[in-house]
Design a protein around this motif. Structure first.
Motif, PDB file in Angstrom:
ATOM      1  N   UNK A  48      -8.407  -4.343  -3.995  1.00 56.24           N
ATOM      2  CA  UNK A  48      -6.978  -4.531  -4.215  1.00 56.24           C
ATOM      3  C   UNK A  48      -6.711  -5.881  -4.871  1.00 56.24           C
ATOM      4  N   UNK A  49      -5.630  -5.944  -5.622  1.00 55.91           N
ATOM      5  CA  UNK A  49      -5.179  -7.192  -6.216  1.00 55.91           C
ATOM      6  C   UNK A  49      -3.675  -7.131  -6.422  1.00 55.91           C
ATOM      7  N   UNK A  50      -3.092  -8.288  -6.715  1.00 54.49           N
ATOM      8  CA  UNK A  50      -1.672  -8.330  -7.025  1.00 54.49           C
ATOM      9  C   UNK A  50      -0.777  -8.821  -5.905  1.00 54.49           C
ATOM     10  N   UNK A  51      -1.361  -9.077  -4.742  1.00 50.38           N
ATOM     11  CA  UNK A  51      -0.554  -9.594  -3.649  1.00 50.38           C
ATOM     12  C   UNK A  51      -0.112 -11.025  -3.902  1.00 50.38           C
TER      13      UNK A  51
ATOM     14  N   UNK B  89      -2.517  -3.458  -7.381  1.00 50.55           N
ATOM     15  CA  UNK B  89      -3.494  -2.592  -8.042  1.00 50.55           C
ATOM     16  C   UNK B  89      -4.666  -2.362  -7.119  1.00 50.55           C
ATOM     17  N   UNK B  90      -5.289  -1.213  -7.262  1.00 55.86           N
ATOM     18  CA  UNK B  90      -6.500  -0.887  -6.505  1.00 55.86           C
ATOM     19  C   UNK B  90      -7.477  -0.260  -7.478  1.00 55.86           C
ATOM     20  N   UNK B  91      -8.580  -0.954  -7.714  1.00 55.47           N
ATOM     21  CA  UNK B  91      -9.602  -0.460  -8.635  1.00 55.47           C
ATOM     22  C   UNK B  91     -10.751   0.142  -7.837  1.00 55.47           C
ATOM     23  N   UNK B  92     -11.156   1.334  -8.215  1.00 54.23           N
ATOM     24  CA  UNK B  92     -12.244   2.034  -7.536  1.00 54.23           C
ATOM     25  C   UNK B  92     -13.502   2.011  -8.385  1.00 54.23           C
ATOM     26  N   UNK B  93     -14.624   1.864  -7.717  1.00 58.46           N
ATOM     27  CA  UNK B  93     -15.905   1.892  -8.414  1.00 58.46           C
ATOM     28  C   UNK B  93     -16.960   2.498  -7.498  1.00 58.46           C
TER      29      UNK B  93
ATOM     30  N   UNK C 100      -8.103   7.209 -15.973  1.00 59.41           N
ATOM     31  CA  UNK C 100      -9.073   6.719 -16.952  1.00 59.41           C
ATOM     32  C   UNK C 100      -9.566   5.324 -16.607  1.00 59.41           C
ATOM     33  N   UNK C 101      -8.773   4.602 -15.824  1.00 58.73           N
ATOM     34  CA  UNK C 101      -9.139   3.248 -15.406  1.00 58.73           C
ATOM     35  C   UNK C 101      -9.552   3.194 -13.937  1.00 58.73           C
ATOM     36  N   UNK C 102      -9.638   4.349 -13.295  1.00 63.98           N
ATOM     37  CA  UNK C 102     -10.003   4.399 -11.868  1.00 63.98           C
ATOM     38  C   UNK C 102      -9.121   3.478 -11.030  1.00 63.98           C
ATOM     39  N   UNK C 103      -7.834   3.476 -11.335  1.00 62.29           N
ATOM     40  CA  UNK C 103      -6.937   2.519 -10.706  1.00 62.29           C
ATOM     41  C   UNK C 103      -5.667   3.211 -10.207  1.00 62.29           C
ATOM     42  N   UNK C 104      -5.238   2.783  -9.037  1.00 58.55           N
ATOM     43  CA  UNK C 104      -3.961   3.225  -8.486  1.00 58.55           C
ATOM     44  C   UNK C 104      -3.086   1.992  -8.278  1.00 58.55           C
ATOM     45  N   UNK C 105      -1.785   2.176  -8.421  1.00 60.76           N
ATOM     46  CA  UNK C 105      -0.841   1.056  -8.372  1.00 60.76           C
ATOM     47  C   UNK C 105       0.227   1.299  -7.310  1.00 60.76           C
ATOM     48  N   UNK C 106       0.822   0.209  -6.877  1.00 58.35           N
ATOM     49  CA  UNK C 106       1.993   0.285  -6.015  1.00 58.35           C
ATOM     50  C   UNK C 106       2.998  -0.741  -6.532  1.00 58.35           C
TER      51      UNK C 106
ATOM     52  N   UNK D 165     -10.369  -4.041   1.193  1.00 64.42           N
ATOM     53  CA  UNK D 165     -10.305  -5.177   2.109  1.00 64.42           C
ATOM     54  C   UNK D 165      -8.895  -5.664   2.355  1.00 64.42           C
ATOM     55  N   UNK D 166      -7.984  -5.263   1.508  1.00 66.59           N
ATOM     56  CA  UNK D 166      -6.592  -5.624   1.706  1.00 66.59           C
ATOM     57  C   UNK D 166      -6.153  -6.807   0.865  1.00 66.59           C
ATOM     58  N   UNK D 167      -4.852  -6.859   0.600  1.00 70.01           N
ATOM     59  CA  UNK D 167      -4.248  -7.975  -0.119  1.00 70.01           C
ATOM     60  C   UNK D 167      -2.947  -8.345   0.585  1.00 70.01           C
ATOM     61  N   UNK D 168      -2.731  -9.635   0.751  1.00 69.16           N
ATOM     62  CA  UNK D 168      -1.578 -10.123   1.516  1.00 69.16           C
ATOM     63  C   UNK D 168      -0.314 -10.115   0.651  1.00 69.16           C
TER      64      UNK D 168
END
Length: 127
Positions: free
Chosen positions: A6-9, A21-25, A75-81, A119-122
Motif C-alpha cells: 500500500x501507498x498514499x497514506x 494505492x495497492x500494488x500486487x506482485x 494492467x498495472x496490478x493495482x487497486x485504488x481507494x 502491511x497497511x498505510x496510515x
C-alpha cells in the motif's frame, strides 16, 4: 505467494482528500477480487470497500458511501481507494486485501474472504 504494498497514506485536514494505492506482485493478478479494510486505534479492523475482478461490482461501508471510491487498473496490478471529504473518524491504518477468485457466496465484507494482506498505510485526519 502474493505481495501487496500500500501507498498514499498521510496526514490531511478534515474535508481533504487522499488516494491510496495497492500494488500486487508475485503471481498473475487475473481473477483477483480486492478489498480495503481499516483499523483505528483501539478498534477492530473493519471493511471499507471491495471490488470485483472486472470492476463491475463494488461494495462500500455505509459511512464512506459517496465519499470513497474503489477502482482498479488490472494492467498495472493495482487497486485504488480515492478518499474525499475525509473526517477525523476516518483516521486508521488502511489495509489492502486480495482474493485470487471471485467472491461467489463469500461476503466481500468479511476478512476471512481474503487470502492475502498488505502491511497497511496510515491515514490521519486532523486539524
Amino acid at each position: 505467494q502474493v505481495k501487496l504494498v500500500e501507498s498514499g497514506g498521510g496526514s490531511v485536514q478534515p474535508g481533504g482528500s487522499l488516494k491510496l494505492s495497492c500494488a500486487a506482485s508475485g503471481r498473475t493478478f487475473a481473477g483477483f477480487a480486492m478489498g480495503w479494510f481499516r483499523q483505528a486505534p483501539g478498534k477492530e479492523r473493519e471493511f471499507v470497500a471491495a471490488i470485483s475482478w472486472g470492476g463491475g461490482n463494488t461494495y462500500y461501508l455505509d459511512s464512506v458511501k459517496g465519499r470513497f471510491t474503489i477502482s482498479r487498473t488490472n494492467a498495472k496490478n493495482t487497486v485504488y481507494l480515492q478518499m474525499n471529504s475525509l473526517k477525523p473518524e476516518d483516521t486508521a491504518v488502511y489495509y489492502c486485501a486480495a482474493r485470487p477468485r471471485p467472491f461467489y457466496s463469500d461476503s466481500p465484507l468479511e476478512e476471512l474472504s481474503y487470502d492475502y494482506w498488505g502491511q497497511g498505510t496510515q491515514v490521519t485526519v486532523s486539524s
